[in-house]
Scaffold this motif. Structure first.
Motif, PDB file in Angstrom:
ATOM      1  N   ARG A 108       0.852  -1.199   0.000  1.00 41.35           N
ATOM      2  CA  ARG A 108       0.000   0.000   0.000  1.00 41.35           C
ATOM      3  C   ARG A 108       0.886   1.247   0.000  1.00 41.35           C
ATOM      4  O   ARG A 108       1.866   1.331   0.723  1.00 41.35           O
ATOM      5  N   ARG A 109       0.510   2.212  -0.838  1.00 46.94           N
ATOM      6  CA  ARG A 109       1.270   3.458  -0.941  1.00 46.94           C
ATOM      7  C   ARG A 109       0.320   4.644  -1.015  1.00 46.94           C
ATOM      8  O   ARG A 109      -0.801   4.535  -1.493  1.00 46.94           O
ATOM      9  N   ARG A 110       0.796   5.760  -0.526  1.00 50.25           N
ATOM     10  CA  ARG A 110      -0.013   6.974  -0.534  1.00 50.25           C
ATOM     11  C   ARG A 110       0.030   7.620  -1.910  1.00 50.25           C
ATOM     12  O   ARG A 110       1.034   7.548  -2.622  1.00 50.25           O
ATOM     13  N   VAL A 111      -1.073   8.256  -2.268  1.00 51.70           N
ATOM     14  CA  VAL A 111      -1.139   9.039  -3.503  1.00 51.70           C
ATOM     15  C   VAL A 111      -1.657  10.429  -3.150  1.00 51.70           C
ATOM     16  O   VAL A 111      -2.311  10.628  -2.122  1.00 51.70           O
ATOM     17  N   ARG A 112      -1.353  11.422  -3.987  1.00 51.57           N
ATOM     18  CA  ARG A 112      -1.800  12.794  -3.738  1.00 51.57           C
ATOM     19  C   ARG A 112      -3.305  12.893  -3.963  1.00 51.57           C
ATOM     20  O   ARG A 112      -3.804  12.496  -5.014  1.00 51.57           O
ATOM     21  N   ALA A 122      -5.147   9.610   0.874  1.00 52.33           N
ATOM     22  CA  ALA A 122      -5.505   8.619  -0.146  1.00 52.33           C
ATOM     23  C   ALA A 122      -4.380   7.611  -0.316  1.00 52.33           C
ATOM     24  O   ALA A 122      -3.200   7.969  -0.297  1.00 52.33           O
ATOM     25  N   SER A 123      -4.752   6.361  -0.497  1.00 54.37           N
ATOM     26  CA  SER A 123      -3.747   5.313  -0.709  1.00 54.37           C
ATOM     27  C   SER A 123      -4.313   4.237  -1.613  1.00 54.37           C
ATOM     28  O   SER A 123      -5.529   4.087  -1.755  1.00 54.37           O
ATOM     29  N   VAL A 124      -3.397   3.492  -2.221  1.00 47.38           N
ATOM     30  CA  VAL A 124      -3.786   2.362  -3.048  1.00 47.38           C
ATOM     31  C   VAL A 124      -2.859   1.188  -2.726  1.00 47.38           C
ATOM     32  O   VAL A 124      -1.660   1.360  -2.496  1.00 47.38           O
TER      33      VAL A 124
END
Length: 486
Positions: A108-112, A122-124
């Protein structure tokens, strides 16, 4: 008492029975998938680190028993031991890459969130499907299915593998090796049988199916999976072309053409079946190919460079394509119309009309068509004119990249052939009748997991998602639209 039907795996080398296997029916497949579904939870709980340890142990076990696997691949496919060794080496490299890179690719990683949602985090991340069904081919029974099995396992799925009915012993061996290495016996399971067993796997409720084989069978797999909206990865056939420009290294191009066309007796979906050589170098290039092709010998003995065709009916396809090429004005430069049997010597054809099956349809045997072109523009046009779009190759000192980008296909090699398959970080797959979806690399890992987006409100802000939204809020939204997007 009901007796489970069985079938024999026969060696194309001498016709002996390699092993006998059950024909798993729909009930047997469903039971295997159900056990795999329970194992998927256990396998998933191991996390990336735990799965990496098991997959590394599996790699070591394969190496420890390498000679046994080479002998088994040769027994079931007929290919020379050296070809089997090369195939296994590439499979081990992909197994290592998938195990090592799964965490970095799928965590899982954060996105702007953007200005409009600045109050949201926000993360995906990527979650496994649960159970992945893999339907493998016979031509590369270790390397090709490993491109799905290793990546699906590394992504956290359990796998139910249906090997080709021509190479079930290799599939069973891989599963035994996985268990020897400490893997959960239900996290990587094998079902055996023919087309009906594969259809049952498609309808069994697995989360996804990865198929490698002919275009015609791929369409049947898609139709079966469509009944339950099961997503699929289709890696189907090819009719790959090699382009030889006027400034190419002709010796290197000839060596690549011969290896790309005749290795594994031509039974390679990404093999070279057509060559378009510039008229200024055509004659010199052709002579170099003729010389190298004449050095090759097909047979069942250990010293033969080409083994027998694995399937007897494939020899009929080769014979039909050669005859059709001759009927369309082609000339045989090396070889002849193949005699009866599965030992097919290499056939080099020239001057074949572009409407011939030898140019337009996948032969999947030891044939090569070398045609003359007036320019690379003509070569590109001819190469792209078939319904397949798997891979290809270009030999050119100055224009390699330009020509490669114009060739239709998912993978193109410049000044080499098939090199992309040996780069684990690169995606593998085609377009058109060559299929869709990708195995290998980061794209391959993501193919066996679904993206899951999560947002979390960090602080109160302008409330847009409310039935009590005021007229004042709508006026603010209007201003935002005009300022940000006007």
């Amino acid at each position: 008492m009901t007796t489970t039907p069985t079938f024999d795996s026969l060696s194309p080398l001498d016709g002996r029975i390699v092993a006998t296997f059950p024909v798993d029916d729909a009930d047997a497949v469903a039971a295997t998938v159900e056990r795999a579904r329970a194992a998927a939870s256990r396998w998933g709980r191991q996390g990336f680190d735990g799965r990496r340890r098991t997959l590394r142990a599996w790699r070591r076990d394969i190496v420890a028993h390498l000679d046994d696997l080479i002998a088994l691949v040769r027994a079931e496919t007929g290919k020379p031991a050296g070809d089997a060794r090369l195939e296994i080496m590439l499979a081990l490299d992909h197994l290592a890459w998938a195990a090592t890179h799964a965490r970095r690719t799928l965590r899982r990683r954060r996105v702007r969130p953007g200005l409009l949602m600045i109050n949201q985090s926000a993360s995906v991340g990527y979650v496994p499907y649960g159970v992945v069904g893999v339907i493998g081919p016979w031509n590369y029974p270790v390397f090709t299915p490993m491109g799905s099995i290793a990546y699906a396992l590394a992504a956290g799925n359990a796998v139910v593998f249906k090997p080709s009915e021509y190479t079930p012993a290799v599939g069973a061996w891989l599963r035994r090796s996985f268990v020897r290495a400490g893997g959960d016996p239900d996290a990587f399971a094998v079902v055996t049988g023919r087309g009906e067993t594969g259809a049952a796997l498609c309808r069994s409720g697995v989360g996804k199916v990865a198929f490698t084989g002919s275009t015609a069978t791929g369409k049947l797999v898609m139709a079966a999976c469509a009944e339950t909206l099961t997503p699929v990865v289709i890696e189907a056939g090819g009719k790959d072309a090699l382009l030889v420009d006027e400034d190419a290294d002709l010796d290197a191009a000839a060596e690549a053409a011969v290896w790309g066309a005749y290795s594994n007796a031509g039974q390679t979906c990404i093999g070279i079946e057509r060559v378009y050589a510039h008229e200024r170098v055509y004659d010199r290039f052709l002579e170099a190919v003729v010389e190298r092709t004449r050095e090759l010998r097909a047979g069942v003995d250990a010293d033969a460079r080409l083994g027998p065709l694995t399937m007897a009916r494939q020899a009929d396809v080769v014979r039909a394509h050669v005859a059709d090429a001759l009927a369309h004005g082609g000339t045989i430069r090396v070889g002849s119309v193949p005699p009866p049997g599965t030992v097919v010597p290499p056939v080099l054809l020239t001057g074949v009309d572009e409407s011939s099956d030898a140019v337009r349809e996948e032969t999947f045997g030891p044939t090569l068509v070398v045609n003359r072109v007036a320019s690379m523009d003509e070569a590109i046009e001819r190469a792209n004119a078939v319904r397949y779009g798997l891979s290809g190759a270009v030999f050119s000192r100055r224009r390699g990249r330009e020509l490669a980008l114009r060739l239709r296909g998912g993978m193109i090699a410049i000044n080499s052939v098939i090199s992309f398959a040996a780069v684990p970080a690169l995606p593998f797959g085609g377009v058109g009748d060559s299929g869709f979806g990708r195995i290998h690399g980061a794209d391959g890992l993501r193919e066996f997991a679904s993206a899951k987006a999560v947002t979390r409100r960090l602080f109160p802000s302008l409330t847009l998602t409310s039935m009590r939204r005021s007229a004042r809020t709508d006026r603010v939204v209007d201003r935002i639209i005009r300022v940000l997007f006007g």
